[in-house]
Structure formats: C-alpha cells, structure tokens
Motif scaffolding. Structure first.
Motif, PDB file in Angstrom:
ATOM      1  N   ASN A  47       0.874  -1.163   0.000  1.00 46.00           N
ATOM      2  CA  ASN A  47       0.000   0.000   0.000  1.00 46.00           C
ATOM      3  C   ASN A  47       0.915   1.219   0.000  1.00 46.00           C
ATOM      4  O   ASN A  47       1.516   1.563   1.023  1.00 46.00           O
ATOM      5  N   ASP A  48       1.035   1.851  -1.147  1.00 49.46           N
ATOM      6  CA  ASP A  48       1.981   2.959  -1.267  1.00 49.46           C
ATOM      7  C   ASP A  48       1.543   4.199  -0.494  1.00 49.46           C
ATOM      8  O   ASP A  48       2.358   5.091  -0.249  1.00 49.46           O
ATOM      9  N   ALA A  49       0.293   4.264  -0.089  1.00 50.20           N
ATOM     10  CA  ALA A  49      -0.170   5.402   0.702  1.00 50.20           C
ATOM     11  C   ALA A  49       0.309   5.317   2.140  1.00 50.20           C
ATOM     12  O   ALA A  49       0.426   6.340   2.829  1.00 50.20           O
ATOM     13  N   THR A  50       0.585   4.089   2.607  1.00 51.21           N
ATOM     14  CA  THR A  50       0.999   3.897   4.004  1.00 51.21           C
ATOM     15  C   THR A  50       2.367   3.239   4.124  1.00 51.21           C
ATOM     16  O   THR A  50       2.856   3.034   5.241  1.00 51.21           O
ATOM     17  N   ASP A  51       2.960   2.876   2.998  1.00 53.16           N
ATOM     18  CA  ASP A  51       4.245   2.156   2.959  1.00 53.16           C
ATOM     19  C   ASP A  51       4.159   0.770   3.600  1.00 53.16           C
ATOM     20  O   ASP A  51       5.162   0.201   4.021  1.00 53.16           O
ATOM     21  N   GLU A  52       2.954   0.216   3.634  1.00 55.32           N
ATOM     22  CA  GLU A  52       2.791  -1.153   4.137  1.00 55.32           C
ATOM     23  C   GLU A  52       3.290  -2.154   3.105  1.00 55.32           C
ATOM     24  O   GLU A  52       3.079  -1.989   1.909  1.00 55.32           O
ATOM     25  N   ARG A  53       3.952  -3.201   3.576  1.00 53.65           N
ATOM     26  CA  ARG A  53       4.324  -4.329   2.726  1.00 53.65           C
ATOM     27  C   ARG A  53       4.135  -5.599   3.537  1.00 53.65           C
ATOM     28  O   ARG A  53       4.567  -5.688   4.686  1.00 53.65           O
ATOM     29  N   ILE A  54       3.490  -6.577   2.946  1.00 52.29           N
ATOM     30  CA  ILE A  54       3.346  -7.878   3.573  1.00 52.29           C
ATOM     31  C   ILE A  54       3.520  -8.948   2.511  1.00 52.29           C
ATOM     32  O   ILE A  54       3.054  -8.794   1.380  1.00 52.29           O
TER      33      ILE A  54
END
Length: 237
Positions: A24-31
């Motif tokens: 999610n590039d809006a939150t910099d989440e990566r899983i």
C-alpha cells in the motif's frame, strides 16, 4: 478442478514459496504471504464461514473490499466453503464482507451476516466501535483452525461466481484462469482488485493456475514501479 484444489496443489508443491506480496503505497505497508501463510488465512476464514456463521454451499457472499490481500483470501475462502461470490451488485447476498469505507453500503444490504475488515497491517481488528450486528473479522478469525475440510465437498460443477449476468462454476473459473495463458511460475505485478470482476482472474486465479505469484499494489506511486519490478523479480509488469 476447483479454485480450492488449485491452491492445495500449489501449496503442496512448494509450501514456502511467496504467493502474494501486498504493497500500500499510501501507508508504505508491505506484507508477503507464502503459499502456506495464504492457505492458513483461507482456512481460518472458511472455518469462520462454515462453523462460525453456519453458511451452507450455494449461499451467496458479496465482497466489498478494495484491492487488498485480504480480498484474495476471502475469494478463496468463499469458494472453499462452496459459496457463490456475487460480483454482480444485484440480488440479496446471505453474507456481506466490507472494508471501512463501504460500511454504510454493506449495512444497507441487510444480509443475514455482515463482517467488516479494518484492513490494518497483519489483519488487525478495528479500534473503533462497529455498527450493531456487524462482526469484526479481525477479532473473530484468529480463533479458527489453520486447516479446513468442507462438510459437503465442493464439486467442479458447483456454481462459484456471479458476474455480468453470468453464473460460472468452479470448473469454469479454473478454465478461464488457464486460458489467460500466463507462463509457468509467472510473477505478476498488478493494481487490479482480486475481489472484483476486473481482477479475480489476472490478480488471483491466473497466477495461481500456473503456480505463479502476485505483487498487488494499492494506491500505487508510479515512480516506484521500475524499482519494484526489479526488486520483486516481476516477470509480468
């Protein structure tokens, strides 16, 4: 063959292989979920449907989620439990699955059961109260088992998807996924929604059919694409 059998075959062949990497590039989440991890989430969710909600094969579920790894989980869980995923936007589903932004729409559908996903990292629960009668998926699902066995086996001829005025069987879905023609082991970069009519093939079933993997990006920042293709070893940008 059924979508659940595609997942089982891929997991058996290479359980530790990455299957779905979500950004999610809006939150910099990566899983990143291996086939085993993804399958565990599918099993827990299917057990919640079958044992927690008492769903029966042939019942319908509407999934109102944005592009997200949990949407992919819900698609496979519904098919594993013998449910029909209704992407038509019509009719009266028995179960509605929603994210935070579509809560009002989901409640208005007046389904027998409504589950809400906070879409927080690692599948976390909501931090604010939900409307009366709406279940918090993040609070409910952890108590269910990592292995799923349907009480009624799902047959390839069973209906699995309603979309664009057409109802497709489990076998139809596998045939459509195979017909996409991805190379074996393809690693696909996509912004499509695996829980929507424009993405259930390209962002979920087609890679699964060739024992490939998915890099799913929500709220993409175009300037990150080239680096992501290289870092993730994408074969199909």
């Amino acid at each position: 063959m059924t979508p659940a059998q595609l997942l089982a075959a891929a997991r058996t062949a290479d359980p530790a292989s990455p299957f779905l990497t979500f950004y999610n590039d809006a939150t910099d989440e990566r899983i990143e979920l291996s086939l085993t991890s993804f399958d565990n989430w599918v099993a827990k969710t299917a057990n919640l449907l079958q044992d927690g909600l008492g769903t029966e094969p042939g019942e319908r579920v509407a999934i109102l989620l944005p592009p997200h790894w949990q949407g992919a989980v819900w698609m496979l869980a519904a098919w594993s439990a013998g449910l029909i995923v209704d992407l038509s936007g019509n009719g009266a589903p028995d179960v509605v699955v929603t994210g935070p932004d579509t809560l009002d729409e989901a409640v208005a559908m007046k389904a027998r059961d409504t589950l809400a996903l906070a879409l927080r990292p690692l599948g976390g629960r909501f931090t604010t109260p939900l409307p009366a009668g709406v279940l918090d998926y993040g609070a409910e699902v952890p108590t269910y088992g990592d292995h799923f066995a349907p009480y009624v086996p799902v047959a390839p001829s069973d209906l699995a998807l309603a979309v664009d005025g057409t109802e497709l069987t489990a076998a139809d879905l596998v045939a459509r996924a195979t017909a996409v023609g991805l190379d074996a082991g393809a690693r696909v970069l996509t912004t499509a929604n695996p829980a929507a009519k424009d993405g259930y093939l390209d962002a979920l079933l087609a890679p699964l059919a060739v024992r490939g993997s998915i890099v799913l990006v929500r709220n993409p920042k175009p300037e990150r694409t080239d680096r992501r293709v290289a870092d993730e070893r994408v074969t199909h940008p």
